[in-house]
Scaffold this motif. Structure first.
Motif, short mmCIF file in Angstrom:
data_model
loop_
_atom_site.label_atom_id
_atom_site.label_comp_id
_atom_site.label_asym_id
_atom_site.label_seq_id
_atom_site.Cartn_x
_atom_site.Cartn_y
_atom_site.Cartn_z
N MET A 294 0.82 -1.20 0.00
CA MET A 294 0.00 0.00 0.00
C MET A 294 0.86 1.25 0.00
O MET A 294 1.88 1.30 0.67
N ALA B 162 0.48 4.02 1.49
CA ALA B 162 0.71 4.60 2.82
C ALA B 162 1.84 3.90 3.53
O ALA B 162 2.68 4.52 4.19
N ILE C 169 -5.70 -1.24 7.97
CA ILE C 169 -4.29 -0.90 8.11
C ILE C 169 -4.13 0.59 8.33
O ILE C 169 -3.34 1.02 9.17
N GLN C 170 -4.87 1.36 7.57
CA GLN C 170 -4.76 2.80 7.70
C GLN C 170 -5.05 3.22 9.13
O GLN C 170 -4.39 4.08 9.70
N SER C 171 -6.06 2.59 9.75
CA SER C 171 -6.39 2.94 11.12
C SER C 171 -5.27 2.62 12.07
O SER C 171 -4.97 3.37 12.98
N VAL D 134 -2.04 2.30 11.32
CA VAL D 134 -0.84 3.10 11.06
C VAL D 134 -1.04 4.56 11.41
O VAL D 134 -0.13 5.25 11.85
N ALA D 135 -2.25 5.07 11.21
CA ALA D 135 -2.48 6.50 11.42
C ALA D 135 -2.80 6.84 12.85
O ALA D 135 -2.89 8.00 13.21
N ASP E 227 -2.27 8.03 16.10
CA ASP E 227 -1.09 8.71 16.60
C ASP E 227 -0.91 8.62 18.11
O ASP E 227 0.11 8.99 18.64
N LYS E 228 -1.94 8.11 18.81
CA LYS E 228 -1.75 8.01 20.25
C LYS E 228 -1.12 6.68 20.64
O LYS E 228 -0.60 6.51 21.73
N ILE F 166 1.47 4.54 19.03
CA ILE F 166 2.40 4.25 17.96
C ILE F 166 3.24 3.06 18.36
O ILE F 166 4.18 3.18 19.11
N ASP G 105 -9.04 8.17 12.75
CA ASP G 105 -8.00 7.41 13.43
C ASP G 105 -7.18 8.28 14.36
O ASP G 105 -6.38 7.78 15.11
N SER G 106 -7.35 9.59 14.27
CA SER G 106 -6.60 10.47 15.15
C SER G 106 -7.42 11.74 15.26
O SER G 106 -8.37 11.95 14.52
N TRP H 37 4.39 13.10 17.70
CA TRP H 37 3.59 11.95 17.28
C TRP H 37 4.36 11.02 16.36
O TRP H 37 3.88 10.58 15.33
N TRP I 120 9.15 9.76 21.09
CA TRP I 120 9.31 8.98 22.31
C TRP I 120 10.79 8.70 22.53
O TRP I 120 11.30 8.79 23.64
N GLY J 170 0.52 3.83 25.90
CA GLY J 170 0.10 4.67 24.79
C GLY J 170 0.08 6.14 25.18
O GLY J 170 0.06 7.00 24.31
#
Lengths: 323, 298, 495
Positions: free
Chosen positions: A137, A139, B250-252, B254-255, B257-258, B260, C106-107, C288, C293, C316
């Motif tokens: 992908m 991304a 996957i996007q969820s 990888v993206a 941000d809290k 990682i 997602d964020s 982020w 970190w 997290g």
């Protein structure tokens, strides 16, 4: 088969099959795509921001193409003109670099793999493996390469170099305009060269191998075989590759949009596609976004037409004679 | 390069050998560049996030596979279970990709055949239209497409992800070009003389000849659909877990941000890449073997 | 002939489809730009007085639930949402199936656009959890949300809330749109071992002395650089600095329909450049990311500015990642004696004796979840109950804060409540410091709905300036201005 009462009895009676066979395509396309396209055209004549419902005629186009000298440094027209042309320039640069590497490499490989004289071991393996980058992908690809080329000492290249004592401070790859662009060109070529090679190969395999045998018997050398026998037959597919790569390149979006850390996309990677996306999704500038889309379309068509002039086919003369 | 008649046999063989070796080395280098990322993705899925930060890539597996898997799937151990579910992802992506690929390839072949074999008044117009349509940037239509789907209520379902594939201009274009260079039109005449109906000709005679083209396009469409994040994410507005495709999941991951966790991210990516590789390996036999079988002989 | 027929058919289809959707062409994307800034210009920039949000609200008794499910849009994690929903249902006896969490985005940044898209469809949407950074975009869009007064909630019901939260929750027309249960001030979290080694600091109070205002902060940064030869940077990211300094504004970014580059922005550009050039911060480290970190965990940076939601001890959270280390363990389940449950225990001793926190050079806030009511709301009664449960009921808030480590939006409670943060040394009670900080945060009426994008554009330019990609400050500011002009054609950007 009873046909219509016109000149060539044979031709016309089969014509209706022609229509039948292509009907699904046009029906589906008409249903799903015509309205969105017309909608975009209409939007391009309307305003931006709070004026999205107002008719502004050709103003978006005129601003995008010619700018606005009257309003000072930060006038809307000027700013968008600059952004659009900057985007266009970047798009062309990124496309050119990527395209050249890709075409040369994939053509070379396609020829090598179909060469009956100089055989390479394990071509089956190679053909399969070289397509693999295309499977990841966009991304994920962007995330990986950001990790490799990160500005900080944690990036893969930087940490390798620092740990081995080659350099002292990390190299800021992503801050240098040309380094960033070359990296993106490389990524795009790496992603797509396997794809292009497979397309060319499929074209080459469509050619009757007895032709090659005949050529070998006649003493034709490798490059002579290639240019005089392979290329002419391969030309349609080659043109396909050129045209689709051209179109894909002009619309390059994924990697340029994703190759950044922080909130905003990388300024050195502003393509026309990211400009269109940004102003449609992030901000309410539908007028500019739509106008830019239409302009992109026009440019693509012009370039495509130039390329397609070369699209004569090996069987054309035969068909015409039949008429 | 002199031909084989004028040089001594061994010198000729040596030259061939040298070229062969050079080409071989180049191919090996390229293969390494192509294979490496896949291996790294798979390996990184087994390492812990801390070790990935410390040492970006490694070719040897780590020992955090079960940890990463737990964090990815177990709601008690990680925050991803609300958005990521491997089996649902596979099921949904497989369904959409197979369906879209199937219709795209079939109807594109049909359309290209129609445009190549038959002569009818609108033939040139239709061909030009398809080419023109190919040049419309996707951004131009995507937003209007979503609006239209919302209006007819086709959101949160798979129809708008599959049906539009029936009209795939680039696949039609490819088939057109392929037929231009490799399809012997005489076959159609021959079949007619033998009494075959048009549809039967297409299915029994044309399709086998077009197999390499179909196979190639099938792979590309499948991969494209499998990895397509944008269209499903705008159509599947409500984001229900049962409907999400692998790419969205996957996007969820990888993206986010809290949370990682690089090991988990690579594992998620790896889980998506694996089945595609397997399917690709299966399909690629068609290409690697691909000699033009149905060519008109004699 | 056929060609013409075909063309006519195509045209007809087009016209028909157009006719059916005349005004929809423009509804693609919200009309948040439609509410012109001019109309919402309140003229004076003082804190919006509770004018129309006073007593003109719907009495609670009149609210009805037209629909069985209360749907809440949020991008949060399972744990946060589960805790909220479970607590509410347990205490009020509501059926858990009545409250649905709809995960969108997602964020935080992603949710900003995802909510809009979701709202275009037909899904049930009653409450929206918005991040403080872009809540104003929704609060000022009357096509997307309705004022709190329609749920019987008014600003006057929040006498104990921290004032700045009420500001963030009020839109440009002065309507109260979004209450919150959290206040999100922040602290300066630092590596105690490094502080002891290089700055001879033994307690957080001593550390605070060294960072009590910006002048002292910078002096300490210089000292640190000298002592460690530049190996340890004072603060981890420029983004952290920006989060703090964003709260410094004395004027709005947008006055009427004109973009105004306030003096503070200019000063910040200088500050960021100074810190970069002096080696007090590594400009290349982005927030982020794993590098963020890493730079605190591997002791390349002394500390970072962390807000309340980053100070929780769970895996997290920011501070957890800065400390790094722990395993899953079976521990006694206090709710079910005799049973065990899985808990992430930080048992790496290096991790709990690493970090301490002190107030830092100024008070600031970052983020926070504000509850908006969507225009499509059809479960008003339960929604109002839910909001009041978490934002007005002191006991509930106290309990939630203690379970979660969240800093609650109620001055009285926070004076009494303590929270031992397991990640900070000695289980330092962060609430003690935060309570006084939160009170001091004053946005002075400088919030506008354009803030989110303007802040991003401005800091992107500043970052490029610090990295050397742009050579002069004037160019950087010009670049920020062009970006803003590009984004908002309605704004006038002066030369």
């Amino acid at each position: 088969m009873a046909g219509g009462g016109t000149k060539s009895h044979k031709l016309v009676s089969y014509a209706k099959y022609g229509y039948m066979f292509i009907l699904p395509f046009f029906l589906v396309y008409g249903f799903f795509m015509i309205w969105p396209f017309i909608n975009t055209v209409l939007l391009s004549f309307k305003g931006n921001g709070s004026k999205v419902n107002e008719w502004v005629g050709f103003q978006n186009y005129s601003w995008l193409l010619f700018g606005d000298k009257s309003g000072g440094r930060f006038a809307t027209g000027k700013v968008h003109h600059d952004a659009f042309f900057d985007g266009f320039g970047t798009t062309v640069i990124l496309w050119a670099g990527n395209f050249i590497i890709q075409i040369v490499l994939s053509l070379l490989l396609a020829v090598w793999f179909s060469d009956v004289r100089i055989k390479i071991k394990g071509t089956g393996f190679f053909k399969v493996v070289m397509y693999l980058p295309n499977i990841i992908m966009a991304a994920s690809v962007a995330a990986m390469f950001l990790m490799i080329f990160s500005n900080t000492k944690y990036g893969v290249i930087n940490s390798l170099a620092i740990n081995n004592g080659w350099i002292k401070d990390p190299i800021p790859f992503m801050s240098n305009k040309w380094m960033v662009r070359v990296i993106v060109m490389f990524i795009q070529a790496w992603l797509w060269f396997g794809n292009t090679m497979l397309l060319l190969l499929s074209g080459i395999f469509g050619i009757d191998p007895s032709i090659y045998e005949a050529a070998a018997i006649d003493g034709s050398s490798g490059s002579s075989t290639f240019f005089r026998i392979t290329m002419p037959i391969l030309k349609p597919i080659f043109l396909y590759v050129v045209v689709t790569s051209l179109i894909g390149g002009l619309q390059m979006f994924d990697i340029p949009y994703l190759m950044h850390t922080g909130n905003d996309p990388n300024d050195y990677l502003n393509t026309v596609a990211t400009y269109i996306y940004k102003h449609f999704h992030k901000f309410n500038n539908f007028g500019f976004s739509a106008a830019a889309s239409i302009l992109l379309f026009i440019v693509t068509v012009l370039l495509g037409m130039i390329v397609m002039r070369f699209n004569t086919d090996a069987t054309a003369p035969k068909k015409q004679r039949k008429k | 390069m002199a031909d084989s008649y004028n040089q001594s046999s061994s010198a000729y063989k040596r030259m061939i050998m040298t070229h062969s070796i050079i080409r071989f080395i180049v191919c090996v280098l390229l293969s390494v560049i192509c294979l490496l990322p896949i291996i790294i993705i798979l390996m990184n899925g087994t390492r812990s996030s801390a070790s990935i930060i410390a040492n970006g890539f490694s070719i040897v597996p780590g020992n955090a596979l079960s940890d990463n898997w737990a964090k990815l799937t177990d709601p008690d151990k990680g925050p991803f279970s609300a958005v990521y579910n491997v089996w649902l992802g596979y099921r949904n992506s497989l369904f959409i990709s197979l369906a879209a690929t199937g219709v795209a390839v079939l109807f594109s072949g049909l359309t290209a055949y129609g445009l190549t074999v038959y002569h009818f008044k609108l033939r040139n117009f239709a061909t030009t239209f398809i080419l023109a349509v190919l040049m419309i940037p996707t951004q131009v239509v995507s937003a209007g497409f979503l609006d239209f789907m919302i209006k007819i209520g086709w959101v949160d379902n798979y129809l708008p992800l599959i049906l539009p594939a029936i009209a795939s201009p680039s696949t039609v274009f490819f088939m057109l070009q392929y037929m231009r260079s490799s399809f012997p039109l005489d076959i159609v005449e021959a079949a007619r003389i033998d009494g075959s109906g048009e549809v039967r000709t297409f299915v029994q005679i044309a399709l086998p000849i077009l197999k390499p083209a179909f196979a190639v396009q099938a792979i590309f469409m499948f991969v494209g659909n499998w990895n397509n994040y944008y269209t499903p994410s705008i159509i599947l507005l409500s984001n229900k877990l049962e409907q999400r495709t692998m790419s969205m999941m996957i996007q969820s991951v990888v993206a986010n941000d809290k949370n990682i966790d690089y090991g988990v991210q690579y594992l998620a990516i790896g889980m998506s890449v694996l089945p595609v590789i397997i399917i690709y390996l299966i399909l690629s036999k068609f290409i690697v073997k691909g000699i033009a079988l149905g060519a008109v002989k004699g | 002939m056929k060609k013409r027929v075909l063309a006519a058919v195509v045209a007809a289809t087009a016209v028909l489809s157009l006719a059916g959707c005349k005004d929809s062409g423009t509804s693609s994307g919200s009309n948040s730009g439609a509410s012109t800034p001019a109309a919402s210009n309140t003229g004076d920039s003082s804190t919006p007085a509770p004018t129309n949000s006073g007593d003109e609200s719907v009495p609670a008794g009149d609210l009805v639930d037209e629909d069985e499910t209360l749907s809440i849009l949020s991008w949060s994690n399972n744990e946060d949402m589960d805790l909220l929903i479970n607590m509410f249902c347990d205490k009020t006896g509501t059926d858990k199936s009545k409250i649905k969490w709809v995960k969108q985005g997602d964020s935080g940044g992603d949710a900003k656009t995802k909510y809009k898209e979701y709202l275009k469809g037909n899904g049930d949407a009653d409450l929206l959890f918005c991040d403080a950074g872009w809540a104003q975009l929704y609060e000022n869009d009357e096509d997307l949300v309705i004022p709190m007064s329609e749920l019987g909630i008014t600003k006057s019901q929040y006498p104990d809330a921290y004032p700045y939260t009420l500001e963030v929750g009020t839109n440009e027309k002065g309507e109260f749109m979004a209450p919150t249960w959290q206040a999100t001030p922040g602290l300066f979290v630092y590596n105690a071992k490094l502080a002891k080694e290089h700055l001879r600091v033994e307690t957080p109070e001593q550390m605070q002395e060294l960072v009590k205002d910006w002048a002292t902060f910078e002096a300490t940064a210089a000292k640190l650089k000298e002592k460690t030869n530049g190996a340890v940077k004072m603060v981890a990211t420029e983004a952290g600095l920006w989060q703090v300094k964003q709260c410094d504004k004395t004027a709005k970014w947008v006055n009427g329909d004109e973009f105004v580059l306030t003096g503070e922005a200019d000063k910040f550009a200088d500050m960021a450049k100074k810190y970069t050039d002096n080696g007090w911060v590594d400009i290349n480290i982005g927030a982020w990311s794993g590098e963020w970190w890493a730079t605190v965990a591997d002791e390349s940076s002394l500390g970072e500015f962390v807000p309340t939601w980053g100070l929780k001890g769970n895996p997290g959270s920011m501070v957890f990642n800065f400390a790094a280390g722990g395993t899953w363990q079976d521990v006694e389940d206090p709710d079910n004696p005799g049973q065990t449950k899985k808990e992430y225990v930080i048992n790496d001793s290096a991790a709990t004796d690493k970090l301490s926190a002190c107030a830092g050079p100024q008070s600031w806030y970052w983020g926070g979840t504000y509850i908006c009511a969507s225009k499509k709301i059809n479960t008003k009664k339960t929604a109002a109950e839910f909001i009041k449960f978490f934002t007005q009921n002191a006991d509930n808030m106290k309990e939630y804060g203690q379970k979660n480590g969240d800093f609650m939006n109620n001055k009285n409670i926070m004076k009494e409540v303590t929270f031992k943060n397991p990640v900070l040394i000695g289980g330092q009670d962060q609430f003690k410091i935060l309570a006084s900080e939160a009170d001091k945060v004053n946005m002075g009426g400088t919030i506008t709905k354009f803030d989110s994008d303007i802040n991003d554009a401005f800091n992107a330019a500043v970052t490029e300036f610090c990295k050397g990609e742009i050579s002069s400050k004037d160019d950087a500011i010009a670049k920020a201005k062009s970006k803003i002009a590009e984004a908002y054609p309605d704004l006038k950007v002066k030369d």
